[in-house]
Write an enzyme that holds these catalytic residues in place. Sequence first.
Site, PDB file in Angstrom:
ATOM      1  N   ASP A 132      45.149  51.374  54.833  1.00  0.00           N
ATOM      2  CA  ASP A 132      45.047  50.163  55.435  1.00  0.00           C
ATOM      3  C   ASP A 132      46.384  49.890  55.692  1.00  0.00           C
ATOM      4  O   ASP A 132      47.286  49.887  54.961  1.00  0.00           O
ATOM      5  CB  ASP A 132      44.363  49.464  54.432  1.00  0.00           C
ATOM      6  CG  ASP A 132      42.995  49.499  54.414  1.00  0.00           C
ATOM      7  OD1 ASP A 132      42.361  50.291  55.211  1.00  0.00           O
ATOM      8  OD2 ASP A 132      42.289  48.571  53.929  1.00  0.00           O
ATOM      9  N   HIS A 174      47.210  52.605  50.632  1.00  0.00           N
ATOM     10  CA  HIS A 174      47.601  51.455  51.390  1.00  0.00           C
ATOM     11  C   HIS A 174      49.468  52.134  51.437  1.00  0.00           C
ATOM     12  O   HIS A 174      49.836  52.586  50.691  1.00  0.00           O
ATOM     13  CB  HIS A 174      48.102  50.291  50.526  1.00  0.00           C
ATOM     14  CG  HIS A 174      46.784  49.427  50.433  1.00  0.00           C
ATOM     15  ND1 HIS A 174      45.558  49.691  49.554  1.00  0.00           N
ATOM     16  CD2 HIS A 174      46.152  48.564  51.259  1.00  0.00           C
ATOM     17  CE1 HIS A 174      44.859  48.931  49.983  1.00  0.00           C
ATOM     18  NE2 HIS A 174      44.870  48.132  50.663  1.00  0.00           N
TER      19      HIS A 174
END
Length: 260
Positions: A78, A228
Amino acid sequence: MKKFLLFILLSLVFLLTLSNISHAFSLITDDTELNWYFVNRESGKTPEAPKESIDFLREYDAYYVGDTDSKVLYLTFDQGYENGNTNKILDILKEEKVPAAFFVVKPYIKTEKNIVKRMVEEGHLVCNHSSHHPSMATILDNEKFSKEFTEVEEEFKTLTGIDMPKYFRPPMGKYSKNSLKKTKALGYKTIFWSFAYKDWLVDNQPKEDYAIKKILNGVHPGAIILLHSVSDTNTKILKTVITELRKEGYEFKSLKDLPE
């Protein structure tokens, strides 16, 4: 007598618990905002999906695992904002020949043009994470809902000249039955995950040894892994994690290889 009374008491508690659960589920509507989670089982086993949505995930092309009969993994990142790690991550993925999917918001495409173009050029999927990172379950207006997708698509195509792959990750893992339905109507597959850990707090990064152990113990055949890229720890351990997972017989595949 005491055992009998205890049995009666435990039975009443059990019935009340069932009643409360039934009541809670009866309050869920098609527009109720739900939060994605998974329930871990023993190591190497597929986690369980949320009980409140497992019945309709497949109906609306929502995935949290891929091929659970094979030792395959799907690596996803992400991309909320850039923290100086993504080019290093791309270097590792290129060296190790691992495909990944990067879920981006519109501002990321606008500010990180060279990184996004590099992702595409090196064969990764750059996918939709919405324009403004809202809870999609809260957007009931169809036009506003669609714009969260189309604004990202348009920015991506302006930059790269190609259409954005039709994979969507709901911001913050928030969704509803109707948001999944509308996402499918726009031609998208919703991509949740079956492994993630607390890696996104840049000022409170997990220790490297802990992170490696957490990931190696958390994956399973068909796992969709969420990491992430703002995480310094993820960047430092990525090559080690890929190497160790391959030693365990896993291979990395693209979301394009998800089973229908």
